[in-house]
Design an enzyme around this catalytic site. Structure first.
Site, short mmCIF file in Angstrom:
data_model
loop_
_atom_site.label_atom_id
_atom_site.label_comp_id
_atom_site.label_asym_id
_atom_site.label_seq_id
_atom_site.Cartn_x
_atom_site.Cartn_y
_atom_site.Cartn_z
N LYS A 181 1.93 6.01 -7.08
CA LYS A 181 1.91 4.82 -6.23
C LYS A 181 0.95 3.87 -6.67
O LYS A 181 0.02 4.36 -7.56
CB LYS A 181 1.95 5.21 -4.94
CG LYS A 181 3.03 6.00 -4.33
CD LYS A 181 4.31 5.57 -4.41
CE LYS A 181 5.77 5.76 -4.25
NZ LYS A 181 5.90 7.11 -3.62
C1 LIG Z 1 6.95 7.99 -2.77
C2 LIG Z 1 7.99 7.67 -1.61
C3 LIG Z 1 7.83 8.24 -0.30
C4 LIG Z 1 7.17 9.68 -0.07
O1 LIG Z 1 5.90 9.71 -0.42
P1 LIG Z 1 5.29 11.16 -0.83
O2 LIG Z 1 3.95 10.60 -0.82
O3 LIG Z 1 5.66 11.21 -2.14
O4 LIG Z 1 5.58 12.13 0.07
C5 LIG Z 1 8.92 7.80 0.65
N1 LIG Z 1 9.50 6.81 0.36
C6 LIG Z 1 9.48 6.10 -0.82
C7 LIG Z 1 10.65 5.17 -0.94
C8 LIG Z 1 8.83 6.59 -1.70
O5 LIG Z 1 8.85 6.27 -3.06
#
Ligand SMILES: *Cc1c(COP(=O)(O)O)cnc(C)c1O
Length: 378
Positions: A181
């Site tokens: 992210k």
């Molecule tokens: C990355 C992501 C999540 C969840 O995040 P994690 O930290 O990987 O559990 C939820 N929704 C979307 C659209 C994502 O890309």
């Protein structure tokens, strides 16, 4: 040459921050977690911030704290990471998949309105690619029908909606800091909300429902005297992860500028390429998490060509209403399903060089010509 689809951009600063936590030797939820929460709150300007161990936990915790559970329904776009759906079904509620708009691939508000029923308790908009959903319309619909809004803002840290940061307004907003992210804590996430009582309930639920322990932990101590009144989870963030996040926060403006620049370059270099479309996104206000193109024909052949030539690509996402776990409702979503056949995600991360970006585009062009020619010969 090997170009990765996505990756974290980390270095000595993050390592040094982790080293400090080792020296402190307090790996649980401690002072670093509080600092990270303050940093995010400062960044957003308002709100209560609760840091947790993943973005998925943030979503689950938010829904759980709102009292959403068995018998309830939550409307969510099908075109999202399965985490959104799993967070809803983990509460015992049913995710109601909804369609997206053909151009932006964001939650379609008309389709959303059609799916509101007495069982629906909440809406989960997903800011797909980092581009904000139509929040004015969604929040106003929610107000009209008495629904809660839990934003999946995993892609959208730093993005602006009508000049306001995602996470600085709304009802409940969830971020992810996983390894790919905009900023990472290794693994992590955060819930942002604007109601003090809700924030306090989420804080308690994050740590096994243990009341009043958070304050102590922020001072790197623990209390053994506590009362448990509510179902909780072991979802707190560790000092190690928070330390990584603090080092990443120092670089956030550079990360944002680089991501936006790469996407602008992609758009410019792919313009006029027959059979390839980019999404209509304003990179002055959107902080992009992924760069999605649409390929009218030969998408899979092009993906194979790129992968064979050292360029990793992705498909974001398999629509969730097509997964066996969620396909029981038998819904069809024409726009989502059509998009699913065309979407392809190109590499986007802060360590890509200008040469990398040009190489990717050149490979897309050569690849398309190659797969088109070989198809014509068949
Ligand atoms: C990355 C992501 C999540 C969840 O995040 P994690 O930290 O990987 O559990 C939820 N929704 C979307 C659209 C994502 O890309």
């Amino acid at each position: 040459m090997n170009i990765r689809l996505s990756k974290a951009s980390v270095g000595d600063e993050e390592l040094a921050a982790v080293k400090e936590v080792f020296d402190m030797c307090y790996f649980g939820m401690g002072s670093r977690v509080q600092e990270l929460e303050q940093r995010l709150r400062q960044y957003l300007g308002v709100g209560h911030v609760i840091a947790v161990n993943t973005g998925t936990s943030a979503l689950h915790l938010a829904l759980d704290a709102l009292g959403i559970g068995p018998g309830d329904e939550v409307i969510v776009p099908s075109l999202t990471f399965v985490a959104s759906f799993q967070a809803i079904s983990a509460t015992g509620a049913r995710p109601v998949p909804c369609d997206v708009e053909p151009s932006t691939l964001l939650m379609d508000v008309d389709d959303l309105r059609r799916r509101i029923s007495p069982r629906v308790r909440a809406i989960m908009p997903v800011h797909y690619t980092g581009n904000p959903c139509a929040m004015d319309e969604i929040l106003s619909l929610a107000g009209q029908f008495g629904l809660r809004v839990v934003e999946d803002a995993a892609h959208a840290l730093g993005s602006l909606y009508h000049g306001r940061k995602i996470g600085s307004f709304g009802d409940v907003v969830c971020f992810s800091f996983d390894g790919i992210k905009t900023i990472t804590t290794g693994e992590g996430g955060a819930v942002v909300c604007f109601d003090r009582d809700l924030a306090s309930l989420i804080q308690t639920k994050r740590l096994l429902g243990i009341d009043r322990d958070t304050e102590h932990r922020y001072r790197n101590t623990r209390t053994w005297l506590f009362a448990v009144h509510t179902q909780g989870y072991r979802y707190h963030m560790s000092n190690i992860n928070a330390a990584i996040g603090l080092a990443q926060f120092d670089k956030i403006e550079r990360f944002i500028a680089r991501r936006q620049q790469i996407c602008r370059d992609y758009v410019r270099l792919l313009r006029d390429l027959e059979g390839v479309q980019t999404l209509p996104i304003d990179y002055a206000t959107t902080v992009p998490h992924i760069f999605v193109i649409r390929i009218r024909d030969f998408r899979d052949a092009l993906a194979r060509y790129l992968n064979a030539n050292g360029i990793e690509t992705g498909i974001h996402y398999v629509p969730n209403h097509l997964h066996p776990l969620y396909s029981r409702c038998g819904v069809t979503l024409p726009v989502t399903e059509a998009a699913y056949n065309e979407i392809l995600t190109l590499p986007l991360h802060c360590d890509l060089t200008d040469d990398d970006v040009e190489h990717v585009v050149k490979s897309v062009k050569v690849g398309l010509r190659t797969v088109q020619t070989s198809r014509q010969l068949q």
